[in-house]
Structures are given as structure tokens and as C-alpha cells.
Write an enzyme that holds these catalytic residues in place. Structure first.
Site, short mmCIF file in Angstrom:
data_model
loop_
_atom_site.label_atom_id
_atom_site.label_comp_id
_atom_site.label_asym_id
_atom_site.label_seq_id
_atom_site.Cartn_x
_atom_site.Cartn_y
_atom_site.Cartn_z
CG ASP A 246 -2.01 -1.08 0.95
OD1 ASP A 246 -1.77 -2.24 1.32
OD2 ASP A 246 -3.03 -0.76 0.32
O1 MRU Z 1 -7.58 -2.94 2.74
P1 MRU Z 1 -7.30 -3.31 1.31
O2 MRU Z 1 -8.08 -4.50 0.85
O3 MRU Z 1 -7.45 -2.13 0.38
O4 MRU Z 1 -5.78 -3.73 1.31
C1 MRU Z 1 -5.21 -4.19 0.12
C2 MRU Z 1 -3.77 -4.56 0.27
O5 MRU Z 1 -3.20 -4.48 1.34
C3 MRU Z 1 -3.05 -4.96 -0.98
O6 MRU Z 1 -2.07 -5.90 -0.71
C4 MRU Z 1 -2.40 -3.72 -1.60
O7 MRU Z 1 -3.31 -2.66 -1.69
C5 MRU Z 1 -1.88 -3.99 -2.96
S1 MRU Z 1 -3.16 -4.26 -4.16
C6 MRU Z 1 -2.38 -4.47 -5.64
#
Ligand code: MRU
Length: 356
Positions: free
Chosen positions: A246
Site C-alpha cells: 500500500d
Molecule cells: O484494505 P485493502 O483490501 O485495500 O488492502 C489491500 C492490500 O493491502 C493490498 O495488498 C495492496 O493494496 C496492494 S493491491 C495491488
């Protein structure tokens, strides 16, 4: 063909409601910025790249029919609404980076005397629309770079078993996926023996979304619970762990879905390479380390309930951080669309490329 979570054409935007998956596949319409903010905040769309794309396209959809009497008023609308969209979820950096780039474009076009207000609007809309295609191209490059890095230490005949966490596939991006793009590429090369995906409590992105994608795409896959990772690495001869991100800080520390850090610790113990797959739009060179990353905390209900069903004792306190930070020292390599980097060299090497 892999799944599609973002449908966009001619200033009409729809997203697959990820709160309903895997039971129901239903697209909902995003008519403007207010809808965009809500679907991101409620996690009807999620995953760092998808958040940015849907956020920016929601502004494109809103701006398209509007008339602006000056470039200044258009610029103000772009800046105000993009900054609002950034506030929907704090940890993933992709929306912030996209917002900064689009605001910089709006500033440049405002100053350019050759550019009319209509030209400026068209340029802005084209820049947001281009994000969809670029994301898929970047993911395919990440897939190829990641598969090559993982396979490097094996003989030509060997197929690998891989573990992944959360959902980083077509549902988290414009298509193909980042970490799941690497898994997909290994499969295309006939080098994927098996992929294991974690359940990813409490939101269950692994069990609900990644498992859904893997079954849909007919990849050889098995679901494990988060608490099984150490046992899995001991028992199943896992060749690599690959996860998404993220936000990657300048020193390589990486925020990703809660549980990533403990997987990295376990991978280190078992001497299994641990890769982070992320586009450059997930790298935040403005923060020196992971200590500066704001970690989103989500409602207790995500922990105390599964759907409508309460599973935790009423009255118990909860702590529900949505992400954790994996220290760079636990990361073997960061797989991007322009190459695979050791976390310690990430800043130097990528900024070197950008200055060429
Ligand atoms: O809370 P989320 O579902 O948005 O978290 C998603 C993640 O942590 C993913 O691993 C990250 O965003 C990468 S998506 C290509």
C-alpha cells in the site's frame, strides 16, 4: 480472461461491489466524487491501485458534463476534489500520488496561455482515462520481472510453490494484478506448481477475493488460514512469498495488509525469499521510513462479526489496524514495472532512472 472490477467507458464508471463477493457479482454505478469517496471508504472497491483509479475516474465522470467559466475555477475544482478523495483511506499512497500529479498538470495548464479552458478539461480527462491502461501494462511488467526474479535460483525444469497474502489481483487493480500478476506469469510460463493464499482476516480478502480469482482463472491453488503460515512454510516447500504494497517508504519499509509483517518474519526464519510487488505509484520517496506511514484503523465490527453473525464475545475491546509495516531488512526484493530492487538500493536506483 481474468476478472474485471472497474468498468469504464465514455465517462460512465461502474465498480464490482467487493462487499458482496464471492456470493454475488454486482456492479454499482459511481456517478461522481461523492460516490467515489464512499465506495473507497466502505471498501466496495479496495486495493491501492484500484482506489487511485476509481477515485480519479469518479472526478472525471463528475467534471465531464460541467461547464467552467475559467481555468482557475476548473483548477480549484480539480485540486479540492482530489484532496477530498485522498482522505477516503489514509494508508495506500497511490491516490495521493495520482492526485499530486493531476494537480501539477492542472497548475501547468493554468499557466499555459495557449491552452483554453476546454483544452485543459480534455487534457485532464485524458490523463485520468490513461490510468486504466497504464496500470494493466505496469502489472504485466511486474509479473514478468517478478517471475524472472523468483525463478533465477532454480533450474529450467523446476516449478515453484508460492504463498501470497490479501488480494492483489484483477480485483485490486485495473487488471492482471501485482503480486497476483507475478503468480499469473509463473502460471503462464508453466512454472507455478501451486499457489497458497491466506484467508487474510478480518476482511477476508484472501478467502473471498483471491480465492475467487484463483478459482475463476483455474490456477492450482489452496486456501490457508493466517495462523497456518509457519506450518505451511515448514511443511510445503514454499519457494517464495509474494505480496503487494500500500505504501513503500524510501528505505524500503513496506505497509501492506495486516499480517504481512508476521509472514515476513516467518519467511526469514525458514529462509524463504520474501518479495513485495508494487508499481512505482505505491512508492513514497517523501517519507524516509515506515515509521511515517499512517496506519488505518477499521471498525471493531470487522473483527467481531462475520457478515451478520457475531463471533466475538459481546463487550470485548478490539484493536483493528488494517495494515502493518514490514521492515526493509525482511524483504528480499521489491518488484516494480521497471525492475526488481533490493530495498536498500530502491531510492538510489529508481531516482537514478527517473533522472536519466
Ligand atoms: O484494505 P485493502 O483490501 O485495500 O488492502 C489491500 C492490500 O493491502 C493490498 O495488498 C495492496 O493494496 C496492494 S493491491 C495491488
Amino acid at each position: 480472461m481474468s476478472l474485471q472490477s472497474i468498468k469504464y467507458a465514455d465517462f460512465k464508471l461502474e465498480i464490482l461491489d467487493q462487499l458482496l463477493l464471492p456470493v454475488q457479482s454486482k456492479f454499482i454505478s459511481v456517478k461522481g466524487v461523492e460516490d467515489g469517496w464512499k465506495v473507497i471508504n466502505k471498501m466496495q472497491v479496495r486495493g491501492a491501485p484500484a482506489i487511485a483509479i476509481v477515485g480519479c475516474l469518479s472526478l472525471a465522470v463528475e467534471i465531464y458534463p460541467e461547464k467552467f467559466d475559467s481555468k482557475k475555477s476548473l483548477r480549484q475544482e480539480i485540486e479540492g476534489k482530489l484532496n477530498y478523495l485522498v482522505s477516503a483511506r489514509p494508508t495506500a499512497v497511490n491516490m495521493k500520488i495520482a492526485a499530486d500529479e493531476l494537480i501539477a498538470l492542472a497548475n501547468e495548464l493554468t499557466k499555459n496561455e495557449q491552452c483554453t479552458v476546454e483544452d485543459m478539461k480534455s487534457r485532464f480527462l485524458a490523463a485520468t482515462e490513461a490510468m486504466l491502461e497504464k496500470d494493466i501494462d505496469d502489472n504485466k511488467a511486474i509479473g514478468s520481472n517478478g517471475a524472472a526474479a523468483i525463478l533465477k535460483k532454480y533450474s529450467k525444469e523446476t516449478s515453484v510453490r508460492v504463498l501470497t497474502h490479501c488480494n492483489t489481483g484483477s480485483l485490486a487493480t485495473a487488471g492482471y494484478g501485482t503480486a497476483l500478476g507475478v503468480v499469473r506469469k509463473l502460471h503462464e510460463l508453466k512454472k507455478l506448481e501451486h499457489v497458497y493464499c491466506t484467508e487474510t482476516r478480518p476482511y477476508n480478502q484472501g478467502a473471498r477475493l483471491t480465492a475467487f480469482e484463483l478459482v475463476h482463472d483455474k490456477l492450482p491453488a489452496t486456501l490457508v488460514l493466517d495462523s497456518m503460515v509457519a506450518a505451511l512454510l515448514r511443511a510445503k516447500n514454499i519457494g517464495a512469498v509474494v505480496v503487494g504494497a500500500d505504501r513503500v517508504a524510501a528505505n524500503g519499509d513496506t505497509a501492506n495488509k495486516i499480517g504481512t509483517y508476521q509472514i515476513a518474519v516467518v519467511a526469514k526464519h525458514h529462509d524463504v525469499p520474501f518479495y513485495v510487488a508494487a508499481p512505482l505509484t505505491s512508492i513514497d520517496f517523501q517519507i524516509p521510513s515506515g515509521d511515517h506511514i499512517i496506519i488505518e484503523e477499521r471498525p471493531d465490527r470487522e473483527m467481531t462479526h462475520v457478515g451478520e453473525h457475531r463471533i466475538a464475545a459481546p463487550g470485548i475491546n478490539c484493536w483493528n489496524p488494517a495494515f502493518d509495516v514490514t521492515p526493509a531488512a525482511l524483504i528480499t526484493g521489491i518488484i516494480t514495472e521497471v525492475g526488481v530492487y533490493s530495498p536498500t538500493k530502491l531510492k538510489e536506483e529508481i531516482q537514478g532512472l527517473q533522472n536519466v
